[in-house]
Design an enzyme around this catalytic site. Structure first.
Site, PDB file in Angstrom:
ATOM      1  N   THR A  41       0.821  -1.207   0.000  1.00 59.06           N
ATOM      2  CA  THR A  41       0.000   0.000   0.000  1.00 59.06           C
ATOM      3  C   THR A  41       0.854   1.255   0.000  1.00 59.06           C
ATOM      4  O   THR A  41       0.460   2.293  -0.522  1.00 59.06           O
ATOM      5  CB  THR A  41      -0.932  -0.026   1.230  1.00 59.06           C
ATOM      6  OG1 THR A  41      -1.755  -1.177   1.105  1.00 59.06           O
ATOM      7  CG2 THR A  41      -1.811   1.188   1.302  1.00 59.06           C
ATOM      8  N   TYR A  54      -8.180   1.213  -3.940  1.00 62.39           N
ATOM      9  CA  TYR A  54      -6.860   1.515  -4.501  1.00 62.39           C
ATOM     10  C   TYR A  54      -6.205   0.216  -4.925  1.00 62.39           C
ATOM     11  O   TYR A  54      -6.692  -0.867  -4.607  1.00 62.39           O
ATOM     12  CB  TYR A  54      -5.977   2.243  -3.465  1.00 62.39           C
ATOM     13  CG  TYR A  54      -5.530   1.332  -2.351  1.00 62.39           C
ATOM     14  CD1 TYR A  54      -6.359   1.025  -1.281  1.00 62.39           C
ATOM     15  CD2 TYR A  54      -4.268   0.718  -2.384  1.00 62.39           C
ATOM     16  CE1 TYR A  54      -5.963   0.167  -0.269  1.00 62.39           C
ATOM     17  CE2 TYR A  54      -3.860  -0.148  -1.375  1.00 62.39           C
ATOM     18  CZ  TYR A  54      -4.712  -0.413  -0.330  1.00 62.39           C
ATOM     19  OH  TYR A  54      -4.321  -1.272   0.661  1.00 62.39           O
ATOM     20  N   SER A  87       1.098  -7.379  -0.574  1.00 62.96           N
ATOM     21  CA  SER A  87       1.799  -8.469   0.117  1.00 62.96           C
ATOM     22  C   SER A  87       0.942  -9.710   0.313  1.00 62.96           C
ATOM     23  O   SER A  87       1.439 -10.742   0.761  1.00 62.96           O
ATOM     24  CB  SER A  87       2.404  -7.996   1.436  1.00 62.96           C
ATOM     25  OG  SER A  87       1.408  -7.734   2.376  1.00 62.96           O
ATOM     26  N   THR A 120       1.506  -4.492   4.226  1.00 62.08           N
ATOM     27  CA  THR A 120       1.412  -4.785   5.659  1.00 62.08           C
ATOM     28  C   THR A 120       0.771  -6.148   5.952  1.00 62.08           C
ATOM     29  O   THR A 120       0.965  -6.691   7.033  1.00 62.08           O
ATOM     30  CB  THR A 120       0.607  -3.681   6.379  1.00 62.08           C
ATOM     31  OG1 THR A 120      -0.679  -3.593   5.777  1.00 62.08           O
ATOM     32  CG2 THR A 120       1.328  -2.362   6.308  1.00 62.08           C
ATOM     33  N   ASP A 121       0.027  -6.704   4.984  1.00 63.91           N
ATOM     34  CA  ASP A 121      -0.716  -7.950   5.257  1.00 63.91           C
ATOM     35  C   ASP A 121       0.199  -9.092   5.709  1.00 63.91           C
ATOM     36  O   ASP A 121      -0.144  -9.844   6.623  1.00 63.91           O
ATOM     37  CB  ASP A 121      -1.495  -8.404   4.005  1.00 63.91           C
ATOM     38  CG  ASP A 121      -2.699  -7.508   3.733  1.00 63.91           C
ATOM     39  OD1 ASP A 121      -3.034  -6.680   4.599  1.00 63.91           O
ATOM     40  OD2 ASP A 121      -3.297  -7.646   2.645  1.00 63.91           O
ATOM     41  N   LYS A 193       0.300  -7.890  13.031  1.00 59.15           N
ATOM     42  CA  LYS A 193      -0.726  -6.987  12.510  1.00 59.15           C
ATOM     43  C   LYS A 193      -2.002  -7.287  13.273  1.00 59.15           C
ATOM     44  O   LYS A 193      -2.530  -8.400  13.183  1.00 59.15           O
ATOM     45  CB  LYS A 193      -0.906  -7.203  11.004  1.00 59.15           C
ATOM     46  CG  LYS A 193      -1.851  -6.177  10.392  1.00 59.15           C
ATOM     47  CD  LYS A 193      -1.955  -6.288   8.879  1.00 59.15           C
ATOM     48  CE  LYS A 193      -2.750  -5.107   8.354  1.00 59.15           C
ATOM     49  NZ  LYS A 193      -2.912  -5.109   6.894  1.00 59.15           N
ATOM     50  N   GLU A 314      -3.242 -28.774  27.976  1.00 54.84           N
ATOM     51  CA  GLU A 314      -4.468 -29.551  27.820  1.00 54.84           C
ATOM     52  C   GLU A 314      -4.289 -30.634  26.745  1.00 54.84           C
ATOM     53  O   GLU A 314      -4.931 -31.670  26.788  1.00 54.84           O
ATOM     54  CB  GLU A 314      -5.636 -28.614  27.478  1.00 54.84           C
ATOM     55  CG  GLU A 314      -6.995 -29.178  27.846  1.00 54.84           C
ATOM     56  CD  GLU A 314      -8.152 -28.262  27.468  1.00 54.84           C
ATOM     57  OE1 GLU A 314      -7.917 -27.085  27.106  1.00 54.84           O
ATOM     58  OE2 GLU A 314      -9.302 -28.723  27.535  1.00 54.84           O
TER      59      GLU A 314
HETATM   60  N1  GLU Z   1      -3.034  -5.925   0.704  1.00 58.28           N
HETATM   61  C1  GLU Z   1      -2.155  -4.837   0.907  1.00 58.28           C
HETATM   62  C2  GLU Z   1      -0.734  -5.317   1.171  1.00 58.28           C
HETATM   63  O1  GLU Z   1      -0.438  -6.020   2.088  1.00 58.28           O
HETATM   64  C3  GLU Z   1      -2.754  -3.992   1.927  1.00 58.28           C
HETATM   65  C4  GLU Z   1      -2.028  -3.770   3.136  1.00 58.28           C
HETATM   66  C5  GLU Z   1      -0.978  -2.724   3.082  1.00 58.28           C
HETATM   67  O2  GLU Z   1       0.012  -2.724   2.398  1.00 58.28           O
HETATM   68  O3  GLU Z   1      -1.190  -1.868   3.877  1.00 58.28           O
HETATM   69  O4  GLU Z   1       0.107  -5.010   0.392  1.00 58.28           O
END
Ligand code: GLU
Length: 357
Positions: A41, A54, A87, A120-121, A193, A314
């Site tokens: 992103t 986007y 990602s 970020t994913d 995350k 457990e």
């Molecule tokens: N799907 C995107 C990625 O991981 C959205 C998350 C991001 O980059 O903030 O590239």
């Protein structure tokens, strides 16, 4: 008259020479940081600054650097485009390419630190993978953003600025692979995350962040736990692919035949994103017992975001042949298991790795 003009001219030339040498000296004193871009992103673009739609991975690294004011005052920078994907499309191939390039760059005396821009994913998975296979104590820092470059209050430029500041800082040496987002520095071992879209999504709920970075001001107040980088036994030198490891998501009345399917499909390892303390229902436990008896390594992690999975809690690990992920969530347990499976190891040796790393 002619002589005085000559004197003024040669004085000006001398002054210019001295100034250029000073400027050159200044540039030389800055650390050298390489930015490896993979998309996400932070490189995303949308049609509207207030809309949520986007596409990731649209902007190239040089344009991203140019969009950040004063970033070149922090370090001598150059960028390389390793990939340009959201990602969700991160792959073992990109992980291996990235690792080889980082290890090659950091071997040289002319590179002081690395920044990786990343969606970020799956950022925590890439960070943890690199934490285990980078062979240098020089700073390696991942960053990204939650808002695309075209959004109102896009936070990517400040995250990139802060990530470069951390990669350029001698304080970051020996800290393992780091994630810099939203003014915080997190260790790859702990960071998760935690939220789908807010900018404060990256957190280290067990141990807290290892430091902060405010407009480039770097402070460390903690060390990440777990062996990493120069102290890690893992290496992907010459490795072309990693063994298949699948994740099974536990829930009430979960279908045990999915475990059988994973084994048939060629999984060498399975991570259970178990309920509670890495638990699963009776039919799944029986399917797991069959899988471990056939040589497949099964690690119990938890779908609960925070906490340790207890050994012999457990679930009777000895009876079912399972391994506890200790502190690792399912996606990071998968990364460690894929690397651990590059060598033949007993269940006991595998368990030791999950405690140490
Ligand atoms: N799907 C995107 C990625 O991981 C959205 C998350 C991001 O980059 O903030 O590239």
């Amino acid at each position: 008259m002619k002589n005085s003009v000559k004197i003024i001219q040669s004085t000006s030339v001398m002054m210019l020479l001295i100034l250029s040498l000073l400027a050159y000296g200044q540039t030389q004193k800055l650390p050298n940081v390489v930015i490896l871009a993979t998309g996400g992103t932070i490189a995303g673009a949308g049609a509207s600054s207030t809309g949520s739609a986007y596409t990731s991975g649209q902007v190239k690294i040089e344009a991203m650097i140019d969009a950040v004011p004063n970033i070149r005052n922090l370090a001598n920078l150059r960028g390389e485009q390793i990939a340009n994907v959201g990602s969700q499309d991160m792959s073992v191939k990109v992980w291996l390419d990235l690792t080889n390039r980082i290890n090659e760059l950091l071997k040289g005396p002319d590179v002081d630190g690395i920044v990786i821009t990343h969606g970020t994913d799956t950022q925590e998975e890439t960070a943890y993978f690199l934490n285990l296979v980078v062979k240098s104590d020089k700073p390696v820092v991942l960053t990204g953003s939650m808002r695309p470059s075209t959004a109102l209050s896009a936070e990517g430029p400040l995250n990139l600025y802060n990530a470069v500041a951390v990669a350029a800082s001698p304080k970051a040496k020996g800290q393992g692979v780091l994630v810099v987002m939203n003014d915080e520095i997190h260790g790859a071992h702990n960071v998760k995350k935690m939220m789908t879209t807010p900018v404060q999504t990256f957190q280290s709920p067990e141990e807290g962040p290892v430091g902060s970075v405010i407009f480039g001001g770097v402070e460390f107040f903690n060390n990440q736990n777990g062996l990493n980088t120069v102290n890690s036994e893992f290496s992907v030198e010459g490795v072309k692919t990693l063994p298949r490891v699948d994740i099974f998501y536990g829930c009430a009345d979960a279908s045990a035949d999915l475990i059988d399917y994973m084994v048939k499909a060629g999984a060498k390892g399975i991570v259970i994103a178990g309920v509670g303390d890495g638990n699963m229902n009776a039919p799944v436990l029986e399917a797991v017992k069959k899988a471990t008896a056939s040589g497949v390594k099964v690690v119990r992690a938890s779908r609960v975001p925070v906490g340790v999975v207890l050994i012999q809690g457990e679930v009777d690990d000895e009876e079912y042949g399972t391994i506890s992920s200790d502190q690792l969530n399912p996606q990071k347990a998968r990364v460690l298991l894929m690397l651990a499976l590059l060598k033949d190891r007993s269940r006991e040796d595998m368990q030791k790795l999950f405690i140490e790393y």
